[in-house]
Design a protein around this motif. Structure first.
Motif, PDB file in Angstrom:
ATOM      1  N   GLN A  54      40.167  23.616  29.866  1.00 32.07           N
ATOM      2  CA  GLN A  54      41.439  24.290  29.696  1.00 32.07           C
ATOM      3  C   GLN A  54      41.016  25.841  29.094  1.00 32.07           C
ATOM      4  O   GLN A  54      41.632  26.730  29.418  1.00 32.07           O
ATOM      5  N   ASP A  55      39.734  25.733  28.475  1.00 34.12           N
ATOM      6  CA  ASP A  55      39.413  27.112  27.824  1.00 34.12           C
ATOM      7  C   ASP A  55      38.917  27.828  28.931  1.00 34.12           C
ATOM      8  O   ASP A  55      38.379  29.045  28.427  1.00 34.12           O
ATOM      9  N   LYS A  56      38.532  27.158  29.900  1.00 31.35           N
ATOM     10  CA  LYS A  56      37.905  28.171  31.114  1.00 31.35           C
ATOM     11  C   LYS A  56      38.952  28.700  32.103  1.00 31.35           C
ATOM     12  O   LYS A  56      38.616  29.685  33.004  1.00 31.35           O
ATOM     13  N   ALA A 176      31.936  33.303  37.652  1.00 37.18           N
ATOM     14  CA  ALA A 176      32.589  34.141  36.348  1.00 37.18           C
ATOM     15  C   ALA A 176      32.961  33.707  35.174  1.00 37.18           C
ATOM     16  O   ALA A 176      33.050  34.270  34.275  1.00 37.18           O
ATOM     17  N   ALA A 177      33.395  32.560  35.316  1.00 35.94           N
ATOM     18  CA  ALA A 177      34.055  31.441  34.210  1.00 35.94           C
ATOM     19  C   ALA A 177      33.114  30.855  33.655  1.00 35.94           C
ATOM     20  O   ALA A 177      33.338  30.164  32.683  1.00 35.94           O
ATOM     21  N   GLY A 178      31.876  30.527  34.141  1.00 33.33           N
ATOM     22  CA  GLY A 178      30.702  29.842  33.449  1.00 33.33           C
ATOM     23  C   GLY A 178      31.190  28.200  33.581  1.00 33.33           C
ATOM     24  O   GLY A 178      30.719  27.535  32.752  1.00 33.33           O
ATOM     25  N   VAL A 179      31.597  27.956  34.817  1.00 33.81           N
ATOM     26  CA  VAL A 179      31.930  26.503  35.305  1.00 33.81           C
ATOM     27  C   VAL A 179      31.165  25.883  36.119  1.00 33.81           C
ATOM     28  O   VAL A 179      30.684  26.744  37.189  1.00 33.81           O
ATOM     29  N   PHE A 252      50.343  26.684  31.936  1.00 34.41           N
ATOM     30  CA  PHE A 252      49.588  27.479  31.523  1.00 34.41           C
ATOM     31  C   PHE A 252      50.180  28.965  31.142  1.00 34.41           C
ATOM     32  O   PHE A 252      51.223  29.204  31.619  1.00 34.41           O
ATOM     33  N   PRO A 253      49.583  29.592  30.109  1.00 34.09           N
ATOM     34  CA  PRO A 253      50.226  31.023  29.605  1.00 34.09           C
ATOM     35  C   PRO A 253      50.173  31.786  30.699  1.00 34.09           C
ATOM     36  O   PRO A 253      49.418  32.014  31.552  1.00 34.09           O
ATOM     37  N   LYS A 254      51.436  32.867  30.364  1.00 35.60           N
ATOM     38  CA  LYS A 254      51.340  33.804  31.350  1.00 35.60           C
ATOM     39  C   LYS A 254      50.409  34.898  31.055  1.00 35.60           C
ATOM     40  O   LYS A 254      50.151  35.119  30.148  1.00 35.60           O
TER      41      LYS A 254
END
Length: 255
Positions: A54-56, A176-179, A252-254
């Motif tokens: 979720q935090d990524k 880019a998201a570090g995943v 997910f937030p806009k």
């Protein structure tokens, strides 16, 4: 030349084709029995499901925005469509007023060429409701190429996005998201399902009433596949597992 061994799914597919042909040969009395009946076929390979943390998700979608594919990946994360279903969408499949999306085809590769085909099962043909944010993004996407009937138009091919291109974009976004790269594109479908169950859990719908709804939404052939998400959800959100809500909206937030 050394060839890699065939996967279990490929062997099962070959067995099914041969068995069907030889079964017909038995019916027509061309051969006395079906030799495939005595074959040992490998067990189905069970791939571990991963979920985009979720935090990524924010960083992942930021990269999608930079790459110009934000609407495509946002739709995936708020609908859980299969890759072929997503890439085969046309603008006519969406009713912007009712926010209903019809899924009745898929993009596949045959003989090296991209083509549109009918989904494998009847359950895959379905109509799903989309969040308001998602529909707004799709309208903006359509306005970028109003003359194309495709939902997602690829400027490089002047047509459909290829599955390989989508996979490369996904890897770039993960980096880019570090995943970790072990999160496949198909795991975005799992991400939708697991986060949907967690979101639903906050409002109190009974789990076993909600699973059939989620199964229909995802186009599963049976509840058995959908039930796998219960374990993942209970591991990630133990305090929410007893509660469920209506499916999928505004997970997910806009951005």
């Amino acid at each position: 030349r050394k060839y890699a061994p065939l996967s279990a799914s490929t062997v099962k597919h070959i067995h099914a084709v041969l068995s069907g042909a030889l079964k017909q040969a038995v019916k027509e009395r061309i051969i006395p029995f079906n030799p495939c009946d005595n074959c040992k076929i490998p067990k189905r390979e069970k791939k571990e499901m991963h979920v985009l943390p979720q935090d990524k998700i924010g960083a992942y979608l930021d990269e999608a925005k930079r790459l110009g594919v934000y609407a495509l990946f946002y739709l995936e994360l708020t609908s859980g469509l299969r890759r072929g279903e997503l890439l085969g969408l046309e603008w006519a499949d969406l009713n912007p007023e009712t926010r209903m999306l019809t899924v009745n085809k898929q993009l596949t590769r045959s003989g090296g060429e991209l083509c549109i085909s009918v989904p494998k099962t009847e359950n895959s043909i379905r109509t799903i409701a989309l969040p308001e944010n998602t529909v707004a993004l799709l309208i903006d996407e359509h306005n970028k190429h109003p003359d194309s009937p495709l939902m997602f138009w690829c400027p490089r091919t002047n047509g459909y996005w290829s599955p390989d291109s989508l996979r490369h974009l996904h890897k770039q976004m993960l980096a880019a998201a570090g995943v970790d790269e072990s999160v496949r594109f198909h795991d975005l479908r799992h991400t939708f399902a697991v986060h949907s169950l967690a979101k639903m859990a906050e409002e109190g719908m009974d789990l076993y009433c909600s699973l059939p709804i989620l199964s229909t939404y995802l186009g599963h052939q049976s509840l058995r596949a959908t039930n796998n998400y219960v374990r993942l959800t209970s591991e990630m959100y133990p305090e929410l597992i007893r509660k469920i809500d209506i499916i999928g909206f505004d997970i997910f937030p806009k951005m």
